[in-house]
Design a protein around this motif. Structure first.
Motif, PDB file in Angstrom:
ATOM      1  N   GLN A   1     -11.950  -1.702  -4.552  1.00  0.00           N
ATOM      2  CA  GLN A   1     -13.263  -1.669  -5.191  1.00  0.00           C
ATOM      3  C   GLN A   1     -13.410  -2.810  -6.199  1.00  0.00           C
ATOM      4  N   GLN A   2     -12.353  -3.111  -6.949  1.00  0.00           N
ATOM      5  CA  GLN A   2     -12.436  -4.218  -7.906  1.00  0.00           C
ATOM      6  C   GLN A   2     -12.704  -5.540  -7.181  1.00  0.00           C
ATOM      7  N   LEU A   3     -12.054  -5.735  -6.034  1.00  0.00           N
ATOM      8  CA  LEU A   3     -12.195  -6.994  -5.299  1.00  0.00           C
ATOM      9  C   LEU A   3     -13.391  -6.988  -4.355  1.00  0.00           C
ATOM     10  N   ASP A   4     -14.073  -5.855  -4.241  1.00  0.00           N
ATOM     11  CA  ASP A   4     -15.268  -5.729  -3.379  1.00  0.00           C
ATOM     12  C   ASP A   4     -14.935  -6.077  -1.928  1.00  0.00           C
ATOM     13  N   LEU A   5     -13.875  -5.433  -1.414  1.00  0.00           N
ATOM     14  CA  LEU A   5     -13.437  -5.669  -0.047  1.00  0.00           C
ATOM     15  C   LEU A   5     -13.691  -4.434   0.804  1.00  0.00           C
ATOM     16  N   GLY A   6     -13.585  -4.605   2.120  1.00  0.00           N
ATOM     17  CA  GLY A   6     -13.828  -3.496   3.032  1.00  0.00           C
ATOM     18  C   GLY A   6     -12.949  -3.576   4.257  1.00  0.00           C
TER      19      GLY A   6
ATOM     20  N   ALA B   1       0.831  -1.207   0.000  1.00  0.00           N
ATOM     21  CA  ALA B   1       0.000   0.000   0.000  1.00  0.00           C
ATOM     22  C   ALA B   1       0.863   1.254   0.000  1.00  0.00           C
ATOM     23  N   LYS B   2       1.942   1.210   0.761  1.00  0.00           N
ATOM     24  CA  LYS B   2       2.817   2.386   0.814  1.00  0.00           C
ATOM     25  C   LYS B   2       3.493   2.637  -0.531  1.00  0.00           C
ATOM     26  N   ASN B   3       3.816   1.571  -1.241  1.00  0.00           N
ATOM     27  CA  ASN B   3       4.536   1.709  -2.510  1.00  0.00           C
ATOM     28  C   ASN B   3       3.659   2.190  -3.660  1.00  0.00           C
ATOM     29  N   ILE B   4       2.391   1.793  -3.690  1.00  0.00           N
ATOM     30  CA  ILE B   4       1.567   2.139  -4.855  1.00  0.00           C
ATOM     31  C   ILE B   4       0.610   3.290  -4.584  1.00  0.00           C
ATOM     32  N   GLY B   5       0.441   3.682  -3.315  1.00  0.00           N
ATOM     33  CA  GLY B   5      -0.351   4.856  -3.003  1.00  0.00           C
ATOM     34  C   GLY B   5      -1.838   4.584  -2.849  1.00  0.00           C
ATOM     35  N   PRO B   6      -2.553   5.568  -2.243  1.00  0.00           N
ATOM     36  CA  PRO B   6      -3.969   5.376  -1.894  1.00  0.00           C
ATOM     37  C   PRO B   6      -4.904   5.235  -3.096  1.00  0.00           C
ATOM     38  N   GLU B   7      -4.593   5.920  -4.194  1.00  0.00           N
ATOM     39  CA  GLU B   7      -5.503   5.853  -5.341  1.00  0.00           C
ATOM     40  C   GLU B   7      -5.550   4.448  -5.935  1.00  0.00           C
ATOM     41  N   ARG B   8      -4.385   3.843  -6.094  1.00  0.00           N
ATOM     42  CA  ARG B   8      -4.335   2.485  -6.662  1.00  0.00           C
ATOM     43  C   ARG B   8      -4.894   1.451  -5.676  1.00  0.00           C
ATOM     44  N   THR B   9      -4.582   1.616  -4.393  1.00  0.00           N
ATOM     45  CA  THR B   9      -5.103   0.645  -3.428  1.00  0.00           C
ATOM     46  C   THR B   9      -6.619   0.720  -3.343  1.00  0.00           C
ATOM     47  N   GLU B  10      -7.171   1.908  -3.471  1.00  0.00           N
ATOM     48  CA  GLU B  10      -8.634   2.032  -3.434  1.00  0.00           C
ATOM     49  C   GLU B  10      -9.251   1.391  -4.668  1.00  0.00           C
ATOM     50  N   ALA B  11      -8.598   1.541  -5.817  1.00  0.00           N
ATOM     51  CA  ALA B  11      -9.114   0.906  -7.035  1.00  0.00           C
ATOM     52  C   ALA B  11      -9.082  -0.620  -6.901  1.00  0.00           C
ATOM     53  N   ILE B  12      -8.025  -1.132  -6.293  1.00  0.00           N
ATOM     54  CA  ILE B  12      -7.945  -2.580  -6.066  1.00  0.00           C
ATOM     55  C   ILE B  12      -9.054  -3.023  -5.118  1.00  0.00           C
TER      56      ILE B  12
END
Length: 591
Positions: A386-391, A373-384
């Motif tokens: 949402q794609q995986l439908d996790l919370g 998460a630290k390496n790819i940043g909040p925008e990419r982690t949020e997209a992941i």
């Protein structure tokens, strides 16, 4: 009265009180209660408590018997006191007072104890298999196996199939494993083979006009052993039908398999909806072509979220052709402790590790955590996310490279995650048809094309499909998976000679070689072969699942060990010199 028994050890009830009876069986257990000897007498059907006090004329004889002696007793049925009734035994309301005893077979000191659930080394169990089989669990498993086979037979007959037997001594046939060869005495230098499966014969039965065939068939393959596979022989429900398409096979075999699991599944849920999943999707979602659908986790491709990202390992990996990043969702796995445990799991599997992201609550907001998460940043982690439908409280694990390099580990990781997080419904049998198998595969080193599955299958698209890229050709081939095991494998057969010659040509077999190796089928297909197809269901694996066993040897009467040895019968053994001379064979010394 009969020479050995008037009743079995499961027969006697309270309404037999006062009767004189004769029982025969094995001494299961002996207890001395204040000089009164209590003996649990066991046969295949159950256990009856018999007893003898010092006033009995045969007390001294009963006193000398030991565990696993085979005896006959005569006695009178008595009712137990209410306080002594054993509700766990069908015979628990009565006991038999011994009036006479005969030792039918004394036993020496036992290498393993039949009474109880003690664990013994595999070598001991297999060397003394006849004692191991006396144990309650083994008696139950073998009875279950027999009942399952009887039920399979009945269900096939009820669908207008007839059972026909095919040869055991035959010619070699490619089925994906090594043959067991049998030297011919009458034809020196030539060999028969034990059939890996009745494949060619059942197709010839269709050409002969019999329409619906089945057989409880023994099959012989010289394979490396696994927990779910015997190294030498196994039994399958083999079936074939004429004038059918793929769906006809599915519709025919489903009620047979489903019915057996409903009958013998011990009340566990048996899914009636059997999805059809392509081989490609099964590999993508589950990492295997025999997925356990009790586990709801599906892997997904998330490569786009890592392209050009700050996580250099994945970003550089994706610059290579044929690579991708897959995510394994882990609902409920959002703790650093669990993520570290799964990372250690990947390292034990031979990988450097397994990247992860987990999501937690921070001041009412969802926050992604972990090194990735630290390496790819909040925008990419949020997209992941949402794609995986996790919370919040969930996690995801990531593997990358060419799929062939990580799919097996990904498949095992998916299973482990499902088990550890309690996501897998263990009280259920979940089935899925895996379809659209590739007809061919390329050798990784040489690039040579060979069959990836049954070579006698019909290619989808007919002869036109064989004119293109062989690796894009799919066959009318299918497997049935259940709870992570392959139970059934089959295909619609290639019944046209022009198609057959072309299909084998792509795998490097010329027409002359096909005629030489499969002359019976080639000859038969010249005279009006019908469209036909079928499948085979592994009986050993079916019983293993129904018995809730993890090793197939627990449901085979006399299995081999891990080195394909029969310790009880001392097989394989060295032939006598006169046998070799008669067969005109010579054994080369091991280098």
């Amino acid at each position: 009265m009969h020479a050995y028994r008037s009743h079995t050890c499961a027969d006697l009830r309270r309404d037999h009180v006062g009767q004189e009876v004769r029982l025969a069986g094995w001494v299961h257990r002996i207890r001395d209660h204040g000089g009164v000897l209590f003996v649990d007498l066991r046969d295949h059907y159950g256990i009856t408590q018999v007893l003898c006090d010092p006033d009995s004329p045969v007390f001294a004889e009963v006193e000398r018997i030991r565990s696993e002696w085979c005896v006959r007793i005569d006695g009178v049925v008595k009712a137990r006191d209410e306080s002594l009734v054993n509700p766990r035994l069908p015979t628990g309301e009565i006991e038999v007072y011994i009036r006479d005893v005969e030792v039918l077979g004394a036993a020496e000191e036992l290498p393993l104890i039949v009474f109880g659930d003690q664990e013994y080394p595999e070598e001991t169990r297999l060397r003394y298999r006849y004692l191991d089989l006396r144990r309650e669990a083994m008696q139950r498993n073998m009875t279950l196996r027999s009942d399952v086979v009887q039920s399979l037979r009945k269900r096939m007959w009820d669908q207008d199939f007839r059972e026909y037997q095919t040869p055991i001594i035959t010619a070699s046939s490619p089925e994906g494993a090594r043959d067991f060869l049998v030297p011919s005495r009458l034809h020196p230098g030539k060999f028969y083979a034990l059939p890996q499966a009745p494949q060619q014969f059942k197709q010839l039965i269709m050409v002969s006009g019999f329409d619906r065939y089945f057989q409880i068939a023994p099959c012989f393959r010289d394979e490396d052993p696994r927990a779910d596979r015997s190294p030498t022989d196994f039994y399958q429900l083999d079936m074939e039908m004429s004038f059918v398409e793929q769906q006809d096979i599915f519709d025919t075999i489903q009620p047979v398999i489903q019915g057996v699991f409903e009958e013998f599944g011990g009340g566990r849920k048996v899914d009636a909806d059997w999805p059809q999943i392509s081989y490609a999707d099964a590999a993508l979602w589950y990492g295997t072509d025999k997925p356990d659908l009790r586990n709801p986790i599906r892997m997904q491709v998330v490569s786009d979220h890592f392209r050009g990202s700050g996580f250099a390992i994945f970003a550089k990996l994706l610059e290579q052709d044929g690579t991708e990043i897959r995510a394994i969702p882990a609902p409920g796995g959002g703790s650093r402790k669990f993520c570290d445990r799964m990372n250690a799991f990947a390292q034990k599997e031979g990988l450097p590790g397994m990247g992860y992201i987990f999501w937690r609550d921070k001041d009412g907001e969802i926050e992604a955590a972990g090194p990735l998460a630290k390496n790819i940043g909040p925008e990419r982690t949020e997209a992941i996310r949402q794609q995986l439908d996790l919370g919040v409280g969930d996690a995801a694990f990531f593997l990358g490279g060419k799929p062939a390099s990580f799919e097996r580990v990904a498949a095992r990781a998916r299973v482990t995650i499902g088990d550890e997080l309690g996501l897998t419904d263990t009280d259920r049998f979940a089935f899925a048809w895996i379809v659209d198998f590739p007809m061919y595969e390329a050798d990784e080193e040489s690039g040579d094309i060979d069959f990836s599955h049954n070579p006698f299958s019909m290619p989808q698209g007919g002869i036109a499909a064989l004119d293109g890229d062989p690796l894009q050709v799919k066959g009318y081939q299918y497997d049935l998976a259940c709870n992570g095991y392959e139970l059934v494998s089959g295909a619609i057969r290639n019944h046209r000679l022009d198609l057959m010659f072309k299909a084998f040509e792509l795998a490097g077999y010329g027409e002359e070689e096909v005629r030489r190796r499969f002359g019976g089928m080639v000859g038969a297909f010249r005279f009006g072969a019908p469209p036909h197809g079928g499948c085979a269901a592994g009986i050993d694996r079916i019983v293993m699942l129904l018995a809730d066993e993890e090793n197939i040897r627990e449901v085979i009467m006399f299995p081999m060990n891990q080195r394909a040895e029969d310790l009880m019968m001392a097989a394989p053994s060295e032939p006598a010199p006169e046998q070799l001379m008669e067969l005109r064979l010579r054994v080369m010394p091991e280098e």
